[in-house]
Write a protein that holds these residues in place. Sequence first.
Motif, PDB file in Angstrom:
ATOM      1  N   ILE A 304      -5.809  23.130  43.048  1.00 49.51           N
ATOM      2  CA  ILE A 304      -6.655  24.299  42.758  1.00 49.51           C
ATOM      3  C   ILE A 304      -7.487  24.677  43.995  1.00 49.51           C
ATOM      4  CG2 ILE A 304      -6.763  23.975  40.250  1.00 49.51           C
ATOM      5  CD1 ILE A 304      -9.392  22.420  40.690  1.00 49.51           C
ATOM      6  N   CYS A 306      -9.705  23.154  45.670  1.00 50.38           N
ATOM      7  CA  CYS A 306     -11.142  22.893  45.538  1.00 50.38           C
ATOM      8  C   CYS A 306     -11.745  22.232  46.775  1.00 50.38           C
ATOM      9  CB  CYS A 306     -11.405  22.021  44.311  1.00 50.38           C
ATOM     10  SG  CYS A 306     -10.703  20.364  44.475  1.00 50.38           S
ATOM     11  N   ILE A 308     -12.122  19.215  47.481  1.00 51.08           N
ATOM     12  CA  ILE A 308     -12.839  17.948  47.255  1.00 51.08           C
ATOM     13  C   ILE A 308     -12.256  16.851  48.146  1.00 51.08           C
ATOM     14  CG2 ILE A 308     -13.258  16.109  45.561  1.00 51.08           C
ATOM     15  CD1 ILE A 308     -13.532  18.286  43.450  1.00 51.08           C
ATOM     16  N   CYS A 342      -9.298  13.470  43.838  1.00 53.75           N
ATOM     17  CA  CYS A 342      -8.603  14.720  43.482  1.00 53.75           C
ATOM     18  C   CYS A 342      -8.568  14.900  41.962  1.00 53.75           C
ATOM     19  CB  CYS A 342      -7.187  14.710  44.029  1.00 53.75           C
ATOM     20  SG  CYS A 342      -6.233  16.156  43.493  1.00 53.75           S
ATOM     21  N   PRO A 343      -9.119  15.989  41.437  1.00 54.00           N
ATOM     22  CA  PRO A 343      -9.128  16.193  39.977  1.00 54.00           C
ATOM     23  C   PRO A 343      -7.748  16.522  39.414  1.00 54.00           C
ATOM     24  CG  PRO A 343     -10.020  18.128  41.078  1.00 54.00           C
ATOM     25  CD  PRO A 343      -9.800  17.094  42.149  1.00 54.00           C
ATOM     26  N   LYS A 344      -6.831  16.886  40.279  1.00 49.91           N
ATOM     27  CA  LYS A 344      -5.496  17.287  39.811  1.00 49.91           C
ATOM     28  C   LYS A 344      -4.406  16.280  40.194  1.00 49.91           C
ATOM     29  CE  LYS A 344      -6.728  21.038  37.797  1.00 49.91           C
ATOM     30  NZ  LYS A 344      -6.577  21.161  36.331  1.00 49.91           N
ATOM     31  N   CYS A 346      -3.206  15.271  42.967  1.00 46.77           N
ATOM     32  CA  CYS A 346      -2.222  15.763  43.936  1.00 46.77           C
ATOM     33  C   CYS A 346      -1.870  14.729  44.999  1.00 46.77           C
ATOM     34  CB  CYS A 346      -2.765  17.016  44.632  1.00 46.77           C
ATOM     35  SG  CYS A 346      -3.057  18.374  43.506  1.00 46.77           S
ATOM     36  N   TRP A 347      -2.778  13.795  45.252  1.00 40.09           N
ATOM     37  CA  TRP A 347      -2.540  12.787  46.296  1.00 40.09           C
ATOM     38  C   TRP A 347      -2.049  11.481  45.663  1.00 40.09           C
ATOM     39  CZ3 TRP A 347      -2.708  14.037  51.339  1.00 40.09           C
ATOM     40  CH2 TRP A 347      -3.441  15.148  51.737  1.00 40.09           C
TER      41      TRP A 347
HETATM   42  S1  SF4 Z   1      -5.512  18.241  46.675  1.00 42.14           S
HETATM   43 FE1  SF4 Z   1      -6.872  17.872  44.920  1.00 42.14          FE
HETATM   44  S2  SF4 Z   1      -8.866  17.572  45.820  1.00 42.14           S
HETATM   45 FE2  SF4 Z   1      -7.597  18.457  47.404  1.00 42.14          FE
HETATM   46  S3  SF4 Z   1      -7.897  20.607  47.214  1.00 42.14           S
HETATM   47 FE3  SF4 Z   1      -6.145  20.190  45.973  1.00 42.14          FE
HETATM   48  S4  SF4 Z   1      -6.946  19.831  43.959  1.00 42.14           S
HETATM   49 FE4  SF4 Z   1      -8.693  19.736  45.310  1.00 42.14          FE
END
Ligand code: SF4
Length: 357
Positions: A304, A306, A308, A342-344, A346-347
Amino acid sequence: MSNETIKIQTLNNNNRMSTQELLQLITSKLEEGYTNFDIDASGQHNIGGSSWAKDRKSELLFTLRNPGQRVGAMAMKGTKIVVEGSAPADVGWLNSGATIVVKGDCGDTAAHCAAGGKIYAAGRVGTRSGALMKHDPKFEVPEFWVLKNTGSFGFEFMGGGTAVVCGYECEDLPSVLGNRSCVGMVGGTIYVRGKIDDIAECVSINALNQEDIDFLSQGLVKFLNEIEKSNLYDKLSDWTEWKKIIPAQNQAKTRMSVKDFRKNHWVENGIFGDFIHDDFVVYPMPSTGEGRVHVPNWNGANCIDCKICLNNCPESAIETNDKQYSSNDNKCIGCGICEAVCPKKCWTIVSDRKEIS
Ligand code: SF4
Ligand code: SF4
Protein backbone atom coordinates in the motif's frame (compact mmCIF):
# COMPACT_ATOMS: atom_id res chain seq x y z
CA MET A 1 27.45 -78.52 10.03
CA SER A 2 24.96 -77.04 7.59
CA ASN A 3 25.58 -75.89 4.03
CA GLU A 4 22.29 -74.05 4.05
CA THR A 5 22.75 -70.33 3.44
CA ILE A 6 21.49 -68.09 6.21
CA LYS A 7 19.95 -64.96 4.69
CA ILE A 8 19.93 -61.91 6.93
CA GLN A 9 18.05 -58.68 6.28
CA THR A 10 19.26 -55.93 8.55
CA LEU A 11 16.44 -53.52 7.78
CA ASN A 12 12.86 -54.25 8.73
CA ASN A 13 10.65 -51.36 7.65
CA ASN A 14 12.48 -48.49 9.32
CA ASN A 15 14.14 -50.60 12.01
CA ARG A 16 17.85 -51.19 11.52
CA MET A 17 19.69 -54.02 13.19
CA SER A 18 22.64 -52.67 15.17
CA THR A 19 26.16 -53.92 14.61
CA GLN A 20 26.03 -55.69 17.95
CA GLU A 21 22.74 -57.41 17.13
CA LEU A 22 24.03 -58.55 13.74
CA LEU A 23 27.32 -59.89 15.09
CA GLN A 24 25.49 -61.70 17.89
CA LEU A 25 23.10 -63.24 15.36
CA ILE A 26 26.01 -64.40 13.20
CA THR A 27 27.75 -65.87 16.25
CA SER A 28 24.63 -67.77 17.30
CA LYS A 29 24.19 -69.19 13.79
CA LEU A 30 27.86 -70.22 13.70
CA GLU A 31 27.31 -72.05 16.98
CA GLU A 32 24.34 -73.84 15.39
CA GLY A 33 26.71 -75.07 12.67
CA TYR A 34 25.95 -72.73 9.79
CA THR A 35 28.83 -71.61 7.58
CA ASN A 36 27.27 -69.65 4.70
CA PHE A 37 25.82 -66.20 5.20
CA ASP A 38 24.13 -63.89 2.73
CA ILE A 39 23.66 -60.51 4.36
CA ASP A 40 21.90 -57.37 3.23
CA ALA A 41 23.80 -55.12 5.58
CA SER A 42 23.10 -51.49 6.32
CA GLY A 43 26.45 -50.18 7.45
CA GLN A 44 27.15 -52.62 10.29
CA HIS A 45 30.83 -52.86 11.19
CA ASN A 46 33.30 -55.76 11.38
CA ILE A 47 31.23 -58.29 9.45
CA GLY A 48 33.10 -61.53 8.86
CA GLY A 49 35.93 -60.72 11.23
CA SER A 50 37.21 -63.10 13.89
CA SER A 51 34.72 -65.84 13.01
CA TRP A 52 35.16 -69.58 12.89
CA ALA A 53 33.00 -72.59 12.21
CA LYS A 54 31.61 -74.69 15.03
CA ASP A 55 33.86 -77.61 14.07
CA ARG A 56 36.84 -75.22 13.78
CA LYS A 57 37.54 -76.71 10.34
CA SER A 58 34.82 -75.86 7.85
CA GLU A 59 35.23 -72.82 5.65
CA LEU A 60 33.03 -69.79 6.12
CA LEU A 61 31.51 -67.76 3.31
CA PHE A 62 30.02 -64.31 3.80
CA THR A 63 28.32 -62.68 0.82
CA LEU A 64 27.59 -59.08 1.68
CA ARG A 65 25.94 -56.01 0.33
CA ASN A 66 26.40 -52.55 1.87
CA PRO A 67 28.72 -53.42 4.78
CA GLY A 68 30.07 -50.77 7.15
CA GLN A 69 33.66 -50.17 8.15
CA ARG A 70 36.20 -52.86 8.90
CA VAL A 71 34.60 -55.59 6.87
CA GLY A 72 36.74 -58.65 7.46
CA ALA A 73 38.75 -57.02 10.27
CA MET A 74 40.99 -59.67 11.84
CA ALA A 75 39.29 -62.28 9.65
CA MET A 76 40.90 -65.66 9.79
CA LYS A 77 42.17 -68.32 7.41
CA GLY A 78 39.24 -70.34 6.16
CA THR A 79 36.97 -67.31 5.86
CA LYS A 80 35.97 -65.89 2.51
CA ILE A 81 34.14 -62.58 2.28
CA VAL A 82 32.64 -61.32 -0.96
CA VAL A 83 31.30 -57.77 -1.03
CA GLU A 84 28.93 -57.27 -3.94
CA GLY A 85 29.80 -53.62 -4.53
CA SER A 86 31.94 -51.11 -2.70
CA ALA A 87 32.98 -51.03 0.95
CA PRO A 88 33.99 -48.17 3.26
CA ALA A 89 37.17 -47.75 5.31
CA ASP A 90 39.38 -50.42 6.82
CA VAL A 91 38.56 -53.35 4.55
CA GLY A 92 40.56 -56.28 5.85
CA TRP A 93 42.11 -54.37 8.72
CA LEU A 94 44.66 -56.72 10.29
CA ASN A 95 43.51 -59.49 7.97
CA SER A 96 44.79 -62.67 9.53
CA GLY A 97 44.30 -65.09 6.67
CA ALA A 98 40.91 -64.53 5.02
CA THR A 99 40.22 -63.99 1.36
CA ILE A 100 38.31 -60.75 0.98
CA VAL A 101 36.89 -59.77 -2.40
CA VAL A 102 35.40 -56.30 -2.89
CA LYS A 103 33.75 -55.97 -6.27
CA GLY A 104 33.79 -52.17 -6.18
CA ASP A 105 35.96 -49.50 -4.56
CA CYS A 106 37.36 -49.61 -1.04
CA GLY A 107 37.47 -46.62 1.32
CA ASP A 108 40.55 -45.41 3.11
CA THR A 109 43.02 -47.71 4.82
CA ALA A 110 42.13 -50.89 2.96
CA ALA A 111 44.46 -53.72 3.99
CA HIS A 112 45.77 -51.58 6.82
CA CYS A 113 48.03 -53.74 9.00
CA ALA A 114 47.11 -56.82 6.93
CA ALA A 115 49.17 -59.73 8.18
CA GLY A 116 47.83 -62.65 6.15
CA GLY A 117 45.37 -63.77 3.51
CA LYS A 118 44.39 -61.99 0.34
CA ILE A 119 42.44 -58.82 -0.30
CA TYR A 120 41.14 -58.21 -3.80
CA ALA A 121 39.72 -54.80 -4.75
CA ALA A 122 37.99 -54.42 -8.10
CA GLY A 123 38.21 -50.62 -8.14
CA ARG A 124 40.13 -47.87 -6.39
CA VAL A 125 41.25 -47.86 -2.75
CA GLY A 126 41.52 -44.83 -0.49
CA THR A 127 44.29 -43.08 1.33
CA ARG A 128 46.76 -44.95 3.55
CA SER A 129 45.76 -48.27 2.02
CA GLY A 130 48.34 -50.97 2.54
CA ALA A 131 49.91 -49.00 5.37
CA LEU A 132 51.68 -51.14 7.95
CA MET A 133 51.21 -54.38 6.03
CA LYS A 134 53.45 -56.97 7.59
CA HIS A 135 54.57 -60.57 7.24
CA ASP A 136 55.23 -63.07 9.98
CA PRO A 137 57.42 -65.75 8.34
CA LYS A 138 55.44 -68.46 10.17
CA PHE A 139 52.46 -67.63 7.96
CA GLU A 140 51.78 -67.08 4.28
CA VAL A 141 52.68 -63.75 2.72
CA PRO A 142 49.68 -61.38 2.78
CA GLU A 143 48.60 -60.10 -0.62
CA PHE A 144 46.68 -56.98 -1.55
CA TRP A 145 45.52 -56.63 -5.15
CA VAL A 146 43.99 -53.41 -6.51
CA LEU A 147 42.60 -53.11 -10.03
CA LYS A 148 42.88 -49.32 -10.31
CA ASN A 149 44.85 -47.01 -7.98
CA THR A 150 45.42 -46.04 -4.37
CA GLY A 151 44.91 -42.74 -2.54
CA SER A 152 47.81 -40.82 -1.04
CA PHE A 153 50.09 -42.03 1.78
CA GLY A 154 49.67 -45.64 0.66
CA PHE A 155 51.97 -48.33 2.03
CA GLU A 156 53.28 -46.10 4.80
CA PHE A 157 55.61 -48.08 7.06
CA MET A 158 54.96 -51.25 5.09
CA GLY A 159 56.98 -53.98 6.74
CA GLY A 160 56.09 -57.03 4.65
CA GLY A 161 53.63 -58.62 2.28
CA THR A 162 52.94 -58.06 -1.38
CA ALA A 163 50.76 -55.42 -2.97
CA VAL A 164 49.80 -55.22 -6.61
CA VAL A 165 48.35 -52.03 -8.09
CA CYS A 166 47.20 -52.63 -11.67
CA GLY A 167 46.60 -49.01 -12.71
CA TYR A 168 43.64 -49.95 -14.86
CA GLU A 169 41.80 -46.91 -16.26
CA CYS A 170 44.33 -44.59 -14.59
CA GLU A 171 46.06 -43.25 -17.69
CA ASP A 172 45.10 -39.65 -16.80
CA LEU A 173 46.45 -39.76 -13.25
CA PRO A 174 49.90 -38.32 -12.46
CA SER A 175 50.49 -41.24 -10.10
CA VAL A 176 48.60 -44.47 -9.51
CA LEU A 177 49.92 -44.36 -5.92
CA GLY A 178 48.70 -40.83 -5.14
CA ASN A 179 51.06 -38.56 -3.21
CA ARG A 180 53.67 -39.44 -0.60
CA SER A 181 53.38 -43.19 -0.91
CA CYS A 182 55.76 -45.68 0.69
CA VAL A 183 57.07 -43.31 3.39
CA GLY A 184 58.91 -45.38 5.98
CA MET A 185 58.58 -48.61 3.95
CA VAL A 186 61.04 -51.13 5.36
CA GLY A 187 59.82 -54.42 3.91
CA GLY A 188 57.55 -56.10 1.40
CA THR A 189 57.07 -55.59 -2.31
CA ILE A 190 54.72 -53.43 -4.36
CA TYR A 191 54.13 -54.14 -8.02
CA VAL A 192 52.74 -51.19 -9.94
CA ARG A 193 51.52 -50.71 -13.48
CA GLY A 194 51.31 -47.07 -14.59
CA LYS A 195 52.76 -43.71 -13.63
CA ILE A 196 54.35 -43.17 -10.21
CA ASP A 197 55.15 -39.74 -8.81
CA ASP A 198 55.98 -38.20 -5.43
CA ILE A 199 57.13 -41.47 -3.93
CA ALA A 200 59.29 -41.64 -0.79
CA GLU A 201 63.07 -41.61 -1.17
CA CYS A 202 63.48 -44.66 1.03
CA VAL A 203 62.40 -47.07 -1.73
CA SER A 204 63.83 -48.13 -5.04
CA ILE A 205 61.89 -48.66 -8.25
CA ASN A 206 63.01 -51.61 -10.32
CA ALA A 207 62.21 -53.55 -13.48
CA LEU A 208 60.64 -56.98 -13.02
CA ASN A 209 62.70 -60.13 -13.06
CA GLN A 210 61.41 -63.55 -14.12
CA GLU A 211 60.41 -64.46 -10.58
CA ASP A 212 58.28 -61.33 -10.39
CA ILE A 213 56.64 -62.09 -13.71
CA ASP A 214 55.87 -65.65 -12.65
CA PHE A 215 54.25 -64.41 -9.44
CA LEU A 216 52.23 -61.72 -11.22
CA SER A 217 51.09 -63.86 -14.12
CA GLN A 218 49.77 -66.55 -11.79
CA GLY A 219 48.30 -64.17 -9.26
CA LEU A 220 46.65 -61.97 -11.88
CA VAL A 221 44.64 -64.90 -13.21
CA LYS A 222 43.24 -65.62 -9.76
CA PHE A 223 42.66 -61.96 -8.94
CA LEU A 224 40.78 -61.21 -12.15
CA ASN A 225 38.78 -64.39 -11.77
CA GLU A 226 37.73 -63.40 -8.23
CA ILE A 227 36.58 -59.95 -9.33
CA GLU A 228 34.97 -61.36 -12.50
CA LYS A 229 37.17 -59.43 -14.91
CA SER A 230 39.21 -62.18 -16.51
CA ASN A 231 38.87 -60.40 -19.85
CA LEU A 232 41.44 -57.82 -18.66
CA TYR A 233 44.32 -60.27 -18.44
CA ASP A 234 45.80 -59.46 -21.84
CA LYS A 235 45.61 -55.72 -21.24
CA LEU A 236 47.27 -55.93 -17.83
CA SER A 237 49.93 -58.53 -18.60
CA ASP A 238 52.34 -56.44 -20.66
CA TRP A 239 55.06 -56.77 -18.03
CA THR A 240 57.13 -53.96 -19.57
CA GLU A 241 54.51 -51.60 -18.14
CA TRP A 242 55.12 -52.79 -14.59
CA LYS A 243 57.61 -51.79 -11.94
CA LYS A 244 58.59 -53.26 -8.61
CA ILE A 245 59.00 -51.12 -5.51
CA ILE A 246 61.06 -52.38 -2.61
CA PRO A 247 62.83 -50.67 0.28
CA ALA A 248 66.08 -49.07 -0.81
CA GLN A 249 69.19 -51.07 -0.03
CA ASN A 250 71.15 -48.18 1.40
CA GLN A 251 68.93 -47.45 4.38
CA ALA A 252 71.73 -48.07 6.84
CA LYS A 253 73.67 -45.21 5.30
CA THR A 254 70.70 -42.86 5.50
CA ARG A 255 69.68 -43.77 9.03
CA MET A 256 68.21 -40.79 10.85
CA SER A 257 66.73 -40.04 14.23
CA VAL A 258 63.03 -40.66 14.79
CA LYS A 259 62.61 -36.98 15.55
CA ASP A 260 64.27 -35.95 12.28
CA PHE A 261 62.20 -38.48 10.37
CA ARG A 262 58.95 -37.44 12.02
CA LYS A 263 59.54 -33.71 11.60
CA ASN A 264 61.20 -33.53 8.21
CA HIS A 265 60.56 -36.66 6.21
CA TRP A 266 57.24 -38.24 7.14
CA VAL A 267 55.01 -35.22 6.88
CA GLU A 268 56.57 -31.77 6.91
CA ASN A 269 56.20 -30.29 10.41
CA GLY A 270 55.04 -33.64 11.79
CA ILE A 271 51.87 -35.64 11.28
CA PHE A 272 49.85 -33.11 13.24
CA GLY A 273 51.20 -30.21 11.20
CA ASP A 274 48.88 -28.34 8.91
CA PHE A 275 48.73 -29.40 5.30
CA ILE A 276 47.65 -25.89 4.33
CA HIS A 277 48.76 -22.57 5.74
CA ASP A 278 46.39 -21.23 8.41
CA ASP A 279 46.68 -17.60 9.52
CA PHE A 280 44.58 -18.41 12.63
CA VAL A 281 42.43 -15.30 12.12
CA VAL A 282 38.74 -15.83 12.92
CA TYR A 283 36.73 -13.97 10.33
CA PRO A 284 33.24 -12.65 11.12
CA MET A 285 30.18 -14.03 9.39
CA PRO A 286 29.46 -11.92 6.32
CA SER A 287 26.53 -9.69 7.25
CA THR A 288 26.07 -7.76 4.05
CA GLY A 289 26.53 -8.33 0.36
CA GLU A 290 27.21 -11.63 -1.30
CA GLY A 291 27.38 -14.39 1.31
CA ARG A 292 25.11 -12.98 4.00
CA VAL A 293 22.79 -15.55 5.42
CA HIS A 294 19.46 -13.70 5.44
CA VAL A 295 18.09 -11.83 2.47
CA PRO A 296 14.74 -9.99 2.29
CA ASN A 297 12.50 -10.72 -0.67
CA TRP A 298 9.84 -8.23 -1.60
CA ASN A 299 6.49 -9.22 -3.13
CA GLY A 300 4.49 -6.06 -3.74
CA ALA A 301 1.15 -7.56 -4.68
CA ASN A 302 -0.45 -6.17 -1.51
CA CYS A 303 1.83 -3.19 -0.98
CA ILE A 304 0.00 0.00 0.00
CA ASP A 305 3.10 2.20 -0.39
CA CYS A 306 2.98 3.19 3.29
CA LYS A 307 6.80 3.37 3.50
CA ILE A 308 6.81 1.84 7.00
CA CYS A 309 9.52 -0.57 5.91
CA LEU A 310 11.59 2.18 4.35
CA ASN A 311 11.37 4.34 7.44
CA ASN A 312 12.21 1.54 9.86
CA CYS A 313 15.12 -0.09 8.09
CA PRO A 314 18.11 0.48 10.42
CA GLU A 315 20.58 0.45 7.53
CA SER A 316 18.60 2.65 5.12
CA ALA A 317 18.87 -0.29 2.78
CA ILE A 318 15.39 -0.09 1.35
CA GLU A 319 14.97 1.81 -1.88
CA THR A 320 11.78 2.66 -3.71
CA ASN A 321 10.98 3.70 -7.21
CA ASP A 322 7.49 4.03 -8.65
CA LYS A 323 5.94 2.01 -5.78
CA GLN A 324 8.44 -0.78 -6.28
CA TYR A 325 10.59 -1.64 -3.26
CA SER A 326 13.88 -3.41 -3.05
CA SER A 327 16.74 -3.77 -0.58
CA ASN A 328 20.30 -2.82 -1.39
CA ASP A 329 22.51 -5.93 -1.01
CA ASN A 330 25.49 -3.89 0.06
CA LYS A 331 23.64 -2.19 2.93
CA CYS A 332 21.12 -4.78 4.07
CA ILE A 333 22.20 -6.86 7.10
CA GLY A 334 19.24 -9.25 6.92
CA CYS A 335 17.86 -8.15 10.28
CA GLY A 336 14.24 -8.88 9.33
CA ILE A 337 12.75 -5.64 10.61
CA CYS A 338 11.10 -4.95 7.25
CA GLU A 339 9.39 -8.33 7.43
CA ALA A 340 8.26 -7.61 10.98
CA VAL A 341 6.87 -4.13 10.39
CA CYS A 342 5.18 -4.48 7.02
CA PRO A 343 1.38 -4.48 7.59
CA LYS A 344 0.82 -6.32 4.31
CA LYS A 345 3.48 -9.03 4.74
CA CYS A 346 5.26 -7.99 1.57
CA TRP A 347 8.75 -8.78 2.88
CA THR A 348 9.96 -12.32 3.50
CA ILE A 349 13.38 -13.12 4.88
CA VAL A 350 14.88 -16.15 3.19
CA SER A 351 18.06 -18.03 3.97
CA ASP A 352 20.63 -17.53 1.27
CA ARG A 353 23.67 -19.28 2.71
CA LYS A 354 26.11 -19.99 -0.06
CA GLU A 355 29.76 -20.90 -0.53
CA ILE A 356 32.09 -17.96 -1.07
CA SER A 357 34.63 -18.77 -3.73
S1 SF4 B 1 6.38 -3.17 1.63
FE1 SF4 B 1 4.98 -3.13 3.39
S2 SF4 B 1 5.85 -1.63 4.76
FE2 SF4 B 1 6.85 -1.34 2.80
S3 SF4 B 1 5.64 0.15 1.78
FE3 SF4 B 1 4.81 -1.76 1.13
S4 SF4 B 1 3.19 -2.19 2.55
FE4 SF4 B 1 4.37 -0.56 3.48
S1 SF4 C 1 16.40 -6.91 6.45
FE1 SF4 C 1 16.82 -5.21 7.82
S2 SF4 C 1 18.49 -4.16 6.79
FE2 SF4 C 1 17.61 -5.46 5.27
S3 SF4 C 1 16.14 -4.24 4.24
FE3 SF4 C 1 15.01 -5.30 5.84
S4 SF4 C 1 15.05 -3.87 7.56
FE4 SF4 C 1 16.60 -3.17 6.13
